[in-house]
Design a protein around this motif. Structure first.
Motif, PDB file in Angstrom:
ATOM      1  N   TYR A   1       0.843  -1.195   0.000  1.00  0.00           N
ATOM      2  CA  TYR A   1       0.000   0.000   0.000  1.00  0.00           C
ATOM      3  C   TYR A   1       0.876   1.243   0.000  1.00  0.00           C
ATOM      4  CZ  TYR A   1      -3.159  -3.486   2.027  1.00  0.00           C
ATOM      5  OH  TYR A   1      -3.877  -4.631   2.278  1.00  0.00           O
ATOM      6  N   THR A   2       0.454   2.297  -0.720  1.00  0.00           N
ATOM      7  CA  THR A   2       1.079   3.608  -0.495  1.00  0.00           C
ATOM      8  C   THR A   2       0.249   4.317   0.575  1.00  0.00           C
ATOM      9  OG1 THR A   2      -0.196   4.551  -2.309  1.00  0.00           O
ATOM     10  CG2 THR A   2       2.062   3.917  -2.812  1.00  0.00           C
ATOM     11  N   LYS A   3       0.961   4.835   1.578  1.00  0.00           N
ATOM     12  CA  LYS A   3       0.284   5.542   2.678  1.00  0.00           C
ATOM     13  C   LYS A   3       1.090   6.789   3.002  1.00  0.00           C
ATOM     14  CE  LYS A   3      -2.877   2.360   4.184  1.00  0.00           C
ATOM     15  NZ  LYS A   3      -4.320   2.620   4.300  1.00  0.00           N
ATOM     16  N   THR A   4       0.398   7.854   3.351  1.00  0.00           N
ATOM     17  CA  THR A   4       1.090   9.058   3.809  1.00  0.00           C
ATOM     18  C   THR A   4       1.653   8.814   5.216  1.00  0.00           C
ATOM     19  OG1 THR A   4      -0.836   9.984   4.910  1.00  0.00           O
ATOM     20  CG2 THR A   4      -0.575  10.496   2.561  1.00  0.00           C
ATOM     21  N   SER A   5       2.552   9.694   5.636  1.00  0.00           N
ATOM     22  CA  SER A   5       3.113   9.577   6.990  1.00  0.00           C
ATOM     23  C   SER A   5       2.019   9.663   8.043  1.00  0.00           C
ATOM     24  CB  SER A   5       4.153  10.667   7.243  1.00  0.00           C
ATOM     25  OG  SER A   5       5.351  10.370   6.565  1.00  0.00           O
ATOM     26  N   ASP A   6       1.052  10.560   7.837  1.00  0.00           N
ATOM     27  CA  ASP A   6      -0.050  10.682   8.807  1.00  0.00           C
ATOM     28  C   ASP A   6      -0.816   9.363   8.909  1.00  0.00           C
ATOM     29  OD1 ASP A   6       0.597  13.282   9.352  1.00  0.00           O
ATOM     30  OD2 ASP A   6      -0.947  14.160   8.070  1.00  0.00           O
ATOM     31  N   GLU A   7      -1.112   8.779   7.759  1.00  0.00           N
ATOM     32  CA  GLU A   7      -1.836   7.504   7.759  1.00  0.00           C
ATOM     33  C   GLU A   7      -1.018   6.401   8.424  1.00  0.00           C
ATOM     34  OE1 GLU A   7      -4.438   8.035   3.632  1.00  0.00           O
ATOM     35  OE2 GLU A   7      -2.367   7.315   3.520  1.00  0.00           O
ATOM     36  N   ARG A   8       0.275   6.361   8.089  1.00  0.00           N
ATOM     37  CA  ARG A   8       1.138   5.327   8.664  1.00  0.00           C
ATOM     38  C   ARG A   8       1.238   5.480  10.185  1.00  0.00           C
ATOM     39  NH1 ARG A   8       6.466   6.192   9.173  1.00  0.00           N
ATOM     40  NH2 ARG A   8       6.250   7.753   7.545  1.00  0.00           N
ATOM     41  N   GLN A   9       1.303   6.709  10.665  1.00  0.00           N
ATOM     42  CA  GLN A   9       1.356   6.908  12.121  1.00  0.00           C
ATOM     43  C   GLN A   9       0.095   6.373  12.794  1.00  0.00           C
ATOM     44  OE1 GLN A   9       2.236  11.131  12.454  1.00  0.00           O
ATOM     45  NE2 GLN A   9       4.423  10.711  12.729  1.00  0.00           N
ATOM     46  N   GLN A  10      -1.037   6.526  12.121  1.00  0.00           N
ATOM     47  CA  GLN A  10      -2.283   5.981  12.686  1.00  0.00           C
ATOM     48  C   GLN A  10      -2.259   4.460  12.677  1.00  0.00           C
ATOM     49  OE1 GLN A  10      -5.140   8.040  10.168  1.00  0.00           O
ATOM     50  NE2 GLN A  10      -5.443   9.635  11.709  1.00  0.00           N
ATOM     51  N   VAL A  11      -1.776   3.881  11.587  1.00  0.00           N
ATOM     52  CA  VAL A  11      -1.644   2.413  11.518  1.00  0.00           C
ATOM     53  C   VAL A  11      -0.731   1.929  12.646  1.00  0.00           C
ATOM     54  CG1 VAL A  11      -0.684   0.511  10.148  1.00  0.00           C
ATOM     55  CG2 VAL A  11      -2.114   2.250   9.043  1.00  0.00           C
ATOM     56  N   HIS A  12       0.359   2.658  12.858  1.00  0.00           N
ATOM     57  CA  HIS A  12       1.320   2.260  13.886  1.00  0.00           C
ATOM     58  C   HIS A  12       0.706   2.355  15.289  1.00  0.00           C
ATOM     59  CE1 HIS A  12       5.216   2.808  16.257  1.00  0.00           C
ATOM     60  NE2 HIS A  12       5.286   1.601  15.752  1.00  0.00           N
ATOM     61  N   GLN A  13      -0.056   3.403  15.516  1.00  0.00           N
ATOM     62  CA  GLN A  13      -0.752   3.533  16.809  1.00  0.00           C
ATOM     63  C   GLN A  13      -1.636   2.300  17.052  1.00  0.00           C
ATOM     64  OE1 GLN A  13      -1.991   4.840  20.132  1.00  0.00           O
ATOM     65  NE2 GLN A  13      -2.022   6.841  19.167  1.00  0.00           N
TER      66      GLN A  13
END
Lengths: 260, 260
Positions: free
Chosen positions: A153-165
């Motif tokens: 998947y391509t994800k923005t940093s904001d999206e990735r931070q949410q996934v990581h949370q």
């Protein structure tokens, strides 16, 4: 497709590198250079590379991607030492790409999984979250990720931070709760295998019921007598956790009831 | 073996009864009477009994076991209404047998599992914890338990309370953490299936690594920057839980390090 795309350098030899290096190597990605502070763990990974020994950060080749498999707090210090012409990708779930100097071609190659050296992971099922500050690098990272995983998947940093949370809750906190369970079980001299059917059902149940509907137990029933009895058997931070999670369960269901 | 041993009455029609009644019935245990405050859920269970309708507590026959599948706080009130000549067993994990008047023949029939009406459980793998205040009743409950499960244990009330404490951590708290994970995932508009490989690996990993050794993530690394970044995205009791569990993880591993 230019085969040079698939010559890369790797920095790091920890849990993430211990899974990504063999997986990339099996997918015909040639790792020509490995740099690591930990000589001992790096030795076990050199067999998956064409390098005979580890090298310094300053010795990495200019014309190929350097994949940084290091803890978040080491990424920026390493970039300070790394030639600015070298393209990089890091494997962190939380570091925002805007933290990297914009003059450098940089990206993210984040595998959404928990890795331990002792356990080999089937990378083909691991979601790979990709991002880059240039289109050519994004394209290169997507190609690289698709070599090892079917879920890219391509994800923005904001999206990735949410996934990581969310990932911290799914894995880190769940595992730590099970640490307390197992430690208590040991204190009580119980065989933890007694709880295996319960643990298995806890997870299997979620295929058909949401965790909200799957919840059972004293806090779900508002059974203060049992809660107080359990609390009286605990002390320290474990008692704080029992208390807080019980209050959170009660709050979750009382607010649901009052909304109805 | 006297077949009359396998005629019983059941009180309750909740999650526990919804699994035990069909399992006992399949094992040729004849449920002749069903008493329940909830007429609607009882209706769905009558088909597994030889009763045509539910009855009052006061109508239960004197000469057979009454199995109380009711929440802990209802057990003593029900016993006050139940003829003292009736032998009883209850399914609670936490209620101490010494809470029951000693003049009554009473015991415990505790299935160590999480039950929801929507999900049928293979009872043969569910540990059954048995206790009684008379030897004949203990023997009867052991026989009954072995009809439905391959894992039958006699345990004292103290031991059972410890098992129940651990079970709360294994199931109730793990499930509640996953509730928060899924709720966050929904807030972020993420598809929770993204986390399924991670959740599966979190549990599968424990077959080869203890939770202590399986722990990964920001708190395990002492990565304050990521922890603070995650905390800043949270509020309310969820933020309190993130903070407390992160501190507990850090405390667990710092004390381990200092012991070495």
């Amino acid at each position: 497709m230019n085969d040079d795309l698939f010559k890369i350098s790797v920095v790091g030899s920890g849990n993430v590198a211990s899974q990504l290096i063999p997986a990339l190597s099996r997918s015909k990605v040639v790792i020509t250079h490995l740099s690591s502070r930990n000589e001992q763990s790096a030795q076990g990974l050199l067999g998956h590379t064409t390098a005979h020994k580890t090298c310094q950060i300053e010795e990495l080749p200019l014309n190929q991607l350097a994949l940084l498999c290091v803890p978040d707090d080491q990424i920026l210090p390493i970039l300070h030492r790394l030639d600015p012409r070298i393209e990089v990708a890091y494997t962190s779930g939380n570091l925002h790409l805007n933290q990297i100097e914009t003059s450098r071609s940089a990206g993210v190659f984040y595998p959404l999984q928990t890795f331990s050296r002792e356990r080999v992971i089937d990378m083909s099922a691991v979601p790979m979250l990709i991002e880059a500050n240039t289109k050519p690098l994004e394209s290169q990272l997507l190609t690289l990720a698709k070599r090892i995983s079917k879920k890219v998947y391509t994800k923005t940093s904001d999206e990735r931070q949410q996934v990581h949370q969310v990932a911290v809750w799914v894995n880190n906190f769940t595992n730590h709760i099970l640490y307390h369970a197992r430690d208590l079980s040991g204190q009580y001299e119980l065989d933890f295998s007694l709880f295996e059917p319960l643990l298995r059902e806890t997870i299997d149940k979620l295929a058909v019921l949401s965790p909200e509907n799957a919840q059972t137990g004293p806090a779900r029933r508002g059974d203060q007598r049992t809660i107080q009895s359990h609390l009286s058997q605990l002390s320290g931070i474990r008692k704080e956790i029992y208390d807080l999670l019980s209050r959170s369960i009660m709050e979750t269901y009382s607010s649901k009831t009052s909304k109805k």
